[in-house]
Design a protein around this motif. Structure first.
Motif, PDB file in Angstrom:
ATOM      1  N   ARG A 119       0.852  -1.226   0.021  1.00  0.00           N
ATOM      2  CA  ARG A 119       0.038  -0.149   0.126  1.00  0.00           C
ATOM      3  C   ARG A 119       0.643   1.263   0.229  1.00  0.00           C
ATOM      4  NH1 ARG A 119      -2.532  -2.857   4.239  1.00  0.00           N
ATOM      5  NH2 ARG A 119      -1.519  -1.262   5.731  1.00  0.00           N
ATOM      6  N   MET A 120       2.132   0.975   0.255  1.00  0.00           N
ATOM      7  CA  MET A 120       3.043   2.420   0.344  1.00  0.00           C
ATOM      8  C   MET A 120       3.122   3.155  -1.014  1.00  0.00           C
ATOM      9  SD  MET A 120       4.245   2.643   3.332  1.00  0.00           S
ATOM     10  CE  MET A 120       5.807   3.432   3.235  1.00  0.00           C
ATOM     11  N   PRO A 121       3.162   4.413  -1.219  1.00  0.00           N
ATOM     12  CA  PRO A 121       3.267   4.983  -2.486  1.00  0.00           C
ATOM     13  C   PRO A 121       4.739   4.759  -2.967  1.00  0.00           C
ATOM     14  CG  PRO A 121       3.421   6.542  -0.435  1.00  0.00           C
ATOM     15  CD  PRO A 121       2.895   5.142  -0.059  1.00  0.00           C
ATOM     16  N   VAL A 122       4.850   4.930  -4.312  1.00  0.00           N
ATOM     17  CA  VAL A 122       5.968   4.824  -4.920  1.00  0.00           C
ATOM     18  C   VAL A 122       7.136   5.631  -4.351  1.00  0.00           C
ATOM     19  CG1 VAL A 122       7.226   4.653  -7.326  1.00  0.00           C
ATOM     20  CG2 VAL A 122       4.787   3.497  -7.026  1.00  0.00           C
ATOM     21  N   GLY A 123       6.840   6.882  -4.145  1.00  0.00           N
ATOM     22  CA  GLY A 123       7.643   8.004  -3.900  1.00  0.00           C
ATOM     23  C   GLY A 123       8.331   7.540  -2.531  1.00  0.00           C
ATOM     24  N   TYR A 124       7.711   6.543  -1.836  1.00  0.00           N
ATOM     25  CA  TYR A 124       8.554   6.241  -0.566  1.00  0.00           C
ATOM     26  C   TYR A 124       9.997   5.447  -0.839  1.00  0.00           C
ATOM     27  CZ  TYR A 124       9.698   3.503   3.660  1.00  0.00           C
ATOM     28  OH  TYR A 124      10.557   3.101   4.697  1.00  0.00           O
ATOM     29  N   PHE A 125       9.713   4.451  -2.020  1.00  0.00           N
ATOM     30  CA  PHE A 125      10.706   3.682  -2.445  1.00  0.00           C
ATOM     31  C   PHE A 125      11.830   4.386  -3.087  1.00  0.00           C
ATOM     32  CE2 PHE A 125       7.240   0.621  -1.591  1.00  0.00           C
ATOM     33  CZ  PHE A 125       7.930  -0.045  -0.668  1.00  0.00           C
ATOM     34  N   GLU A 126      11.420   5.579  -3.740  1.00  0.00           N
ATOM     35  CA  GLU A 126      12.414   6.457  -4.452  1.00  0.00           C
ATOM     36  C   GLU A 126      13.207   7.339  -3.200  1.00  0.00           C
ATOM     37  OE1 GLU A 126       9.861   8.874  -6.822  1.00  0.00           O
ATOM     38  OE2 GLU A 126       9.586   7.371  -8.288  1.00  0.00           O
ATOM     39  N   ARG A 127      12.638   7.750  -2.249  1.00  0.00           N
ATOM     40  CA  ARG A 127      13.272   8.426  -1.020  1.00  0.00           C
ATOM     41  C   ARG A 127      14.176   7.448  -0.370  1.00  0.00           C
ATOM     42  NH1 ARG A 127       8.212  10.333  -0.897  1.00  0.00           N
ATOM     43  NH2 ARG A 127       7.886   9.320   1.133  1.00  0.00           N
ATOM     44  N   ASN A 128      13.740   6.124  -0.050  1.00  0.00           N
ATOM     45  CA  ASN A 128      14.328   5.220   0.582  1.00  0.00           C
ATOM     46  C   ASN A 128      14.874   3.777   0.137  1.00  0.00           C
ATOM     47  OD1 ASN A 128      13.624   6.677   3.207  1.00  0.00           O
ATOM     48  ND2 ASN A 128      11.525   6.134   2.565  1.00  0.00           N
ATOM     49  N   SER A 129      16.274   3.662   0.520  1.00  0.00           N
ATOM     50  CA  SER A 129      16.593   2.239  -0.436  1.00  0.00           C
ATOM     51  C   SER A 129      15.728   1.132   0.073  1.00  0.00           C
ATOM     52  CB  SER A 129      18.037   2.158   0.272  1.00  0.00           C
ATOM     53  OG  SER A 129      18.538   0.833  -0.239  1.00  0.00           O
ATOM     54  N   THR A 130      15.515   0.299  -1.022  1.00  0.00           N
ATOM     55  CA  THR A 130      14.710  -0.905  -0.724  1.00  0.00           C
ATOM     56  C   THR A 130      15.501  -1.754  -0.004  1.00  0.00           C
ATOM     57  OG1 THR A 130      13.679  -0.620  -2.864  1.00  0.00           O
ATOM     58  CG2 THR A 130      13.532  -2.539  -1.951  1.00  0.00           C
ATOM     59  N   GLY A 131      16.757  -2.038   0.025  1.00  0.00           N
ATOM     60  CA  GLY A 131      17.726  -3.052   0.402  1.00  0.00           C
ATOM     61  C   GLY A 131      17.442  -2.432   1.882  1.00  0.00           C
ATOM     62  N   ASP A 132      17.827  -1.506   2.413  1.00  0.00           N
ATOM     63  CA  ASP A 132      17.684  -0.737   3.897  1.00  0.00           C
ATOM     64  C   ASP A 132      16.218  -1.136   4.381  1.00  0.00           C
ATOM     65  OD1 ASP A 132      18.498   0.656   5.963  1.00  0.00           O
ATOM     66  OD2 ASP A 132      17.288   2.196   5.440  1.00  0.00           O
ATOM     67  N   THR A 133      15.294  -1.001   3.716  1.00  0.00           N
ATOM     68  CA  THR A 133      13.814  -1.153   4.249  1.00  0.00           C
ATOM     69  C   THR A 133      13.765  -2.783   4.349  1.00  0.00           C
ATOM     70  OG1 THR A 133      12.773   0.542   2.968  1.00  0.00           O
ATOM     71  CG2 THR A 133      11.493  -0.932   3.642  1.00  0.00           C
ATOM     72  N   LEU A 134      14.096  -3.507   3.350  1.00  0.00           N
ATOM     73  CA  LEU A 134      14.152  -5.012   3.766  1.00  0.00           C
ATOM     74  C   LEU A 134      14.907  -5.349   4.852  1.00  0.00           C
ATOM     75  CD1 LEU A 134      13.971  -6.104   0.055  1.00  0.00           C
ATOM     76  CD2 LEU A 134      12.009  -6.245   1.749  1.00  0.00           C
ATOM     77  N   SER A 135      16.197  -5.012   4.983  1.00  0.00           N
ATOM     78  CA  SER A 135      17.100  -5.306   5.781  1.00  0.00           C
ATOM     79  C   SER A 135      16.581  -4.798   7.279  1.00  0.00           C
ATOM     80  CB  SER A 135      18.327  -4.737   5.619  1.00  0.00           C
ATOM     81  OG  SER A 135      19.233  -4.849   7.033  1.00  0.00           O
ATOM     82  N   ARG A 136      15.949  -3.906   7.501  1.00  0.00           N
ATOM     83  CA  ARG A 136      15.190  -3.387   8.753  1.00  0.00           C
ATOM     84  C   ARG A 136      14.142  -4.168   9.198  1.00  0.00           C
ATOM     85  NH1 ARG A 136      14.714   1.694  11.759  1.00  0.00           N
ATOM     86  NH2 ARG A 136      16.684   2.444  10.201  1.00  0.00           N
ATOM     87  N   ILE A 137      13.470  -4.909   8.154  1.00  0.00           N
ATOM     88  CA  ILE A 137      12.163  -5.689   8.592  1.00  0.00           C
ATOM     89  C   ILE A 137      12.810  -6.905   8.782  1.00  0.00           C
ATOM     90  CG2 ILE A 137      10.405  -6.891   7.452  1.00  0.00           C
ATOM     91  CD1 ILE A 137       9.931  -4.111   5.666  1.00  0.00           C
ATOM     92  N   THR A 138      13.757  -7.494   8.276  1.00  0.00           N
ATOM     93  CA  THR A 138      14.237  -8.751   8.376  1.00  0.00           C
ATOM     94  C   THR A 138      14.888  -8.845   9.772  1.00  0.00           C
ATOM     95  OG1 THR A 138      14.448  -9.188   6.074  1.00  0.00           O
ATOM     96  CG2 THR A 138      15.675 -10.551   7.586  1.00  0.00           C
ATOM     97  N   ASN A 139      15.913  -7.863  10.042  1.00  0.00           N
ATOM     98  CA  ASN A 139      16.482  -7.943  11.350  1.00  0.00           C
ATOM     99  C   ASN A 139      15.706  -7.489  12.529  1.00  0.00           C
ATOM    100  OD1 ASN A 139      18.888  -8.248   9.808  1.00  0.00           O
ATOM    101  ND2 ASN A 139      19.595  -6.378   9.799  1.00  0.00           N
ATOM    102  N   ASP A 140      14.761  -6.714  12.488  1.00  0.00           N
ATOM    103  CA  ASP A 140      13.830  -6.562  13.465  1.00  0.00           C
ATOM    104  C   ASP A 140      13.020  -7.599  13.699  1.00  0.00           C
ATOM    105  OD1 ASP A 140      15.084  -3.909  13.626  1.00  0.00           O
ATOM    106  OD2 ASP A 140      13.380  -2.810  12.924  1.00  0.00           O
ATOM    107  N   ILE A 141      12.399  -8.176  12.807  1.00  0.00           N
ATOM    108  CA  ILE A 141      11.284  -9.269  13.079  1.00  0.00           C
ATOM    109  C   ILE A 141      12.218 -10.504  13.564  1.00  0.00           C
ATOM    110  CG2 ILE A 141       9.885 -11.119  12.047  1.00  0.00           C
ATOM    111  CD1 ILE A 141       8.635  -8.858  10.635  1.00  0.00           C
TER     112      ILE A 141
END
Length: 182
Positions: A119-141
């Motif tokens: 549901r996130m807008p495409v703009g979010y992924f333009e501003r933030n690194s996809t790898g960083d987002t995935l890494s944060r999700i994986t490590n935090d969980i």
């Protein structure tokens, strides 16, 4: 040091509500954790009866009025072994249940996060690194899974052990217990 939560109490509250669907498994895990700690603490008390039996038998043998009752000692040791086996079984069941709860919780969180990312807008992924987002999700969980499966049960078992030992100390000698606490 890592980042601190902006709303720690709120996050814990949300996690507790999210884990509410596993209430029965959590209650059973707590019961088995308490059982494991209790049987572990009672073991030395039962084993002390073997020492007492051995001492009394030696005193009787030296005094010429009897001897050591090895059958009674064997029965006490067998009872102690059963207590420790039951403790180990309770610990195993508790660990299995907490692992199951942690896995199901993390699966649900990953699914909810995947839905949120969709549901996130495409703009979010333009501003933030996809790898960083995935890494944060994986490590935090994964960190959360480890906390649920290992840290929470260890905290519970340690608390039960300290409280039970304190009660036993107070039962046998209040003054000695107070000296130890001081």
């Amino acid at each position: 040091p890592g980042e601190k939560a902006k709303d720690f109490k709120g996050s814990i509250g949300k996690l507790v509500r999210f884990m509410g669907q596993f209430k029965a498994a959590l209650v059973l895990a707590i019961i088995f954790a308490i059982g494991s700690a209790a049987f572990n603490i009672v073991g030395p008390k039962v084993l002390s009866q073997a020492t007492t039996e051995l001492f009394e038998g030696l005193v009787a043998k030296v005094g010429g009025t009897g001897g050591i009752d090895f059958d009674a000692i064997a029965g006490i040791i067998a009872a102690t072994l059963v207590l420790y086996l039951v403790s180990a079984a309770c610990s195993f069941v508790q660990g299995w249940m907490m692992t199951s709860v942690s896995q199901r919780t993390c699966y649900g969180l990953r699914r909810a996060i995947a839905e949120k990312i969709d549901r996130m807008p495409v703009g979010y992924f333009e501003r933030n690194s996809t790898g960083d987002t995935l890494s944060r999700i994986t490590n935090d969980i994964d960190t959360l899974r480890q906390m649920i499966a290992q840290s929470f049960p260890q905290l519970l078992i340690s608390s039960v052990t300290v409280i039970t030992i304190l009660v036993i100390m107070l039962y046998y000698c209040v003054w000695l217990a107070l000296v130890v606490l001081a």
